[in-house]
Design an enzyme around this catalytic site. Structure first.
Site, PDB file in Angstrom:
ATOM      1  N   THR A 292     -64.506  35.062-121.531  1.00  0.00           N
ATOM      2  CA  THR A 292     -65.352  36.187-121.133  1.00  0.00           C
ATOM      3  C   THR A 292     -64.469  37.437-121.186  1.00  0.00           C
ATOM      4  OG1 THR A 292     -64.710  35.951-118.855  1.00  0.00           O
ATOM      5  CG2 THR A 292     -66.689  34.758-119.540  1.00  0.00           C
ATOM      6  N   THR A 293     -65.067  38.589-120.897  1.00  0.00           N
ATOM      7  CA  THR A 293     -64.273  39.821-120.957  1.00  0.00           C
ATOM      8  C   THR A 293     -63.098  39.779-119.981  1.00  0.00           C
ATOM      9  OG1 THR A 293     -65.937  40.743-119.510  1.00  0.00           O
ATOM     10  CG2 THR A 293     -65.993  41.444-121.803  1.00  0.00           C
TER      11      THR A 293
ATOM     12  N   ARG B  54     -51.628  22.361-123.641  1.00  0.00           N
ATOM     13  CA  ARG B  54     -52.176  23.304-124.629  1.00  0.00           C
ATOM     14  C   ARG B  54     -52.161  22.690-126.014  1.00  0.00           C
ATOM     15  NH1 ARG B  54     -52.240  28.755-122.220  1.00  0.00           N
ATOM     16  NH2 ARG B  54     -53.168  29.268-124.203  1.00  0.00           N
TER      17      ARG B  54
ATOM     18  N   GLU C 211     -55.417  20.621-116.882  1.00  0.00           N
ATOM     19  CA  GLU C 211     -56.121  21.770-117.473  1.00  0.00           C
ATOM     20  C   GLU C 211     -56.103  21.585-118.976  1.00  0.00           C
ATOM     21  OE1 GLU C 211     -54.139  25.346-116.367  1.00  0.00           O
ATOM     22  OE2 GLU C 211     -54.584  25.102-114.259  1.00  0.00           O
TER      23      GLU C 211
ATOM     24  N   HIS D  61     -51.119  22.098-117.698  1.00  0.00           N
ATOM     25  CA  HIS D  61     -52.022  22.556-118.760  1.00  0.00           C
ATOM     26  C   HIS D  61     -51.472  22.052-120.083  1.00  0.00           C
ATOM     27  CE1 HIS D  61     -54.113  26.268-120.794  1.00  0.00           C
ATOM     28  NE2 HIS D  61     -54.513  25.119-121.290  1.00  0.00           N
TER      29      HIS D  61
ATOM     30  N   ARG E 250     -47.058  24.322-126.158  1.00  0.00           N
ATOM     31  CA  ARG E 250     -45.969  25.301-125.965  1.00  0.00           C
ATOM     32  C   ARG E 250     -45.112  24.993-124.734  1.00  0.00           C
ATOM     33  NH1 ARG E 250     -49.503  30.605-124.462  1.00  0.00           N
ATOM     34  NH2 ARG E 250     -50.480  29.979-126.403  1.00  0.00           N
ATOM     35  N   HIS E 251     -45.680  24.325-123.747  1.00  0.00           N
ATOM     36  CA  HIS E 251     -44.833  23.925-122.609  1.00  0.00           C
ATOM     37  C   HIS E 251     -44.996  22.438-122.285  1.00  0.00           C
ATOM     38  CE1 HIS E 251     -48.528  25.194-120.665  1.00  0.00           C
ATOM     39  NE2 HIS E 251     -48.215  26.470-120.612  1.00  0.00           N
TER      40      HIS E 251
ATOM     41  N   HIS F 170     -44.340  25.871-115.992  1.00  0.00           N
ATOM     42  CA  HIS F 170     -43.222  26.742-116.362  1.00  0.00           C
ATOM     43  C   HIS F 170     -41.850  26.089-116.200  1.00  0.00           C
ATOM     44  CE1 HIS F 170     -45.898  29.729-117.605  1.00  0.00           C
ATOM     45  NE2 HIS F 170     -46.481  29.813-116.423  1.00  0.00           N
TER      46      HIS F 170
ATOM     47  N   GLY G 260     -48.877  28.462-109.985  1.00  0.00           N
ATOM     48  CA  GLY G 260     -47.737  28.018-110.768  1.00  0.00           C
ATOM     49  C   GLY G 260     -46.607  29.015-110.831  1.00  0.00           C
ATOM     50  N   HIS G 261     -46.814  30.097-111.602  1.00  0.00           N
ATOM     51  CA  HIS G 261     -45.721  30.978-111.983  1.00  0.00           C
ATOM     52  C   HIS G 261     -44.919  31.506-110.799  1.00  0.00           C
ATOM     53  CE1 HIS G 261     -43.768  34.676-113.444  1.00  0.00           C
ATOM     54  NE2 HIS G 261     -43.554  33.933-114.507  1.00  0.00           N
TER      55      HIS G 261
ATOM     56  N   HIS H  70     -54.739  31.721-110.763  1.00  0.00           N
ATOM     57  CA  HIS H  70     -54.196  32.522-111.860  1.00  0.00           C
ATOM     58  C   HIS H  70     -53.608  33.823-111.329  1.00  0.00           C
ATOM     59  CE1 HIS H  70     -53.462  33.031-116.162  1.00  0.00           C
ATOM     60  NE2 HIS H  70     -53.375  34.304-115.821  1.00  0.00           N
ATOM     61  N   GLY H  71     -52.294  33.881-111.391  1.00  0.00           N
ATOM     62  CA  GLY H  71     -51.584  35.106-110.997  1.00  0.00           C
ATOM     63  C   GLY H  71     -51.329  35.242-109.512  1.00  0.00           C
TER      64      GLY H  71
ATOM     65  N   ASN I 196     -48.749  24.081-110.015  1.00  0.00           N
ATOM     66  CA  ASN I 196     -48.708  23.985-111.479  1.00  0.00           C
ATOM     67  C   ASN I 196     -47.236  24.031-111.931  1.00  0.00           C
ATOM     68  OD1 ASN I 196     -48.482  24.967-114.209  1.00  0.00           O
ATOM     69  ND2 ASN I 196     -50.655  25.468-114.162  1.00  0.00           N
TER      70      ASN I 196
ATOM     71  N   GLU J 229     -63.262  26.833-110.750  1.00  0.00           N
ATOM     72  CA  GLU J 229     -62.027  27.490-110.315  1.00  0.00           C
ATOM     73  C   GLU J 229     -62.210  28.969-110.608  1.00  0.00           C
ATOM     74  OE1 GLU J 229     -58.182  25.938-111.534  1.00  0.00           O
ATOM     75  OE2 GLU J 229     -57.315  27.946-111.347  1.00  0.00           O
TER      76      GLU J 229
HETATM   77  N1  PXP Z   1     -55.418  28.005-112.916  1.00  0.00           N
HETATM   78  C1  PXP Z   1     -55.596  27.982-114.264  1.00  0.00           C
HETATM   79  C2  PXP Z   1     -56.890  27.497-114.790  1.00  0.00           C
HETATM   80  C3  PXP Z   1     -54.571  28.392-115.138  1.00  0.00           C
HETATM   81  O1  PXP Z   1     -54.777  28.341-116.468  1.00  0.00           O
HETATM   82  C4  PXP Z   1     -53.343  28.815-114.585  1.00  0.00           C
HETATM   83  C5  PXP Z   1     -52.247  29.227-115.494  1.00  0.00           C
HETATM   84  O2  PXP Z   1     -51.775  28.158-116.210  1.00  0.00           O
HETATM   85  C6  PXP Z   1     -53.200  28.782-113.195  1.00  0.00           C
HETATM   86  C7  PXP Z   1     -54.254  28.400-112.384  1.00  0.00           C
HETATM   87  C8  PXP Z   1     -51.918  29.149-112.535  1.00  0.00           C
HETATM   88  O3  PXP Z   1     -51.624  30.467-112.787  1.00  0.00           O
HETATM   89  P1  PXP Z   1     -50.207  31.048-112.364  1.00  0.00           P
HETATM   90  O4  PXP Z   1     -49.180  30.316-113.153  1.00  0.00           O
HETATM   91  O5  PXP Z   1     -50.314  32.495-112.728  1.00  0.00           O
HETATM   92  O6  PXP Z   1     -50.054  30.815-110.884  1.00  0.00           O
END
Ligand code: PXP
Length: 239
Positions: free
Chosen positions: A100-101, A45, A70, A43, A49-50, A10, A213-214, A191-192, A7, A151
């Site tokens: 969701t929560t 948005r 995304e 993504h 924003r990016h 960033h 990504g990050h 994610h993360g 991803n 995912e």
């Molecule tokens: N998958 C989805 C659906 C996301 O929204 C994100 C964040 O944009 C990621 C994966 C990647 O997350 P990260 O940048 O924390 O690796």
């Protein structure tokens, strides 16, 4: 063997912070592919924003592996997706009430909207993944409304503070991956995730692809994009 989709949002975050035209996520995507990435994720948005529309259209022309978009399940985004024709759309929540929560898309509450979006994308021959929490009822609903893949949202696992919380969150991911595979859904995860948390996935063969990504972009700022992607690929290939 699981794949790695990178991803590049960033890189665009860095660009937008100054309102200039560098660094370019298109250039980052080229380097990620040269390093062996199996796909490029962006993504788009609603607040832009990016990633900008220009990025998505240029990436469609330059990405050689596969382009994963995304986006929220809105009419405007569906129109863009139908025009761009990415290999995969991952539907994600945009607004708090769609969450969701834990933070995935609530496909039970929003089943009608999401089902219509899936049908529209399928008419345009675009595969659809749903970004959902590792919860059996959400996975079953994804199957019922004809998603191709899910995912698994790995954020709760990555954010867990104590070893016990981490174990519990990872157990849910294992269960979700196995449930989805049993239902013949493709299984991505993201994610993360970082260079440490990825190692937990060793032996969980149900995961088709990681979306990261990050942590990769953060390492790329220090060691370069290709090195950062290769470092992650080495870990993914060793799972
Ligand atoms: N998958 C989805 C659906 C996301 O929204 C994100 C964040 O944009 C990621 C994966 C990647 O997350 P990260 O940048 O924390 O690796």
């Amino acid at each position: 063997m699981a794949g790695l989709a990178v991803n590049v949002d960033h890189i665009a975050t860095l660009r937008q912070a100054r309102g200039v035209n560098y660094p370019d996520p298109v250039a980052a995507a080229v380097l990620a592919e040269l390093a062996g990435a199996d796909g490029i994720v962006v993504h788009l948005r609603e607040d832009r924003r990016h990633i900008q529309d220009r990025d998505v259209y240029l990436l469609r022309k330059t990405v050689l592996s596969k382009l994963i978009l995304e986006m929220a399940a809105t009419d405007k985004m569906l129109t863009i997706a139908a025009d761009v024709k990415p290999e995969l759309v991952t539907l994600v929540p945009e607004k708090r009430e769609e969450l969701t929560t834990e933070g995935g898309l609530d496909v039970i509450t929003h089943a009608d909207t999401v089902a219509k979006a899936i049908a529209t994308l399928h008419r345009h021959k675009i595969k659809v993944s749903l970004f959902i929490d590792p919860a059996t009822d959400q996975i079953q609903k994804a199957r019922d409304i004809d998603a191709d893949m899910i995912e698994i949202h790995t954020g709760a696992f990555c954010d867990a503070r104590t070893p016990a919380e981490k174990d519990t969150a990872f157990a849910a991911i294992i269960e979700a991956a196995k449930t989805a595979a049993r239902l013949n859904l493709g299984v991505n995860a993201g994610h993360g995730l970082c260079y440490n948390t990825i190692k937990w996935f060793r032996g969980l063969n149900e995961i088709d692809e990681f979306s990261i990504g990050h942590s990769i972009i953060a390492r790329a700022a220090l060691v370069g994009m290709q090195q950062a992607v290769k470092d992650m690929l080495n870990l993914v290939n060793a799972l």
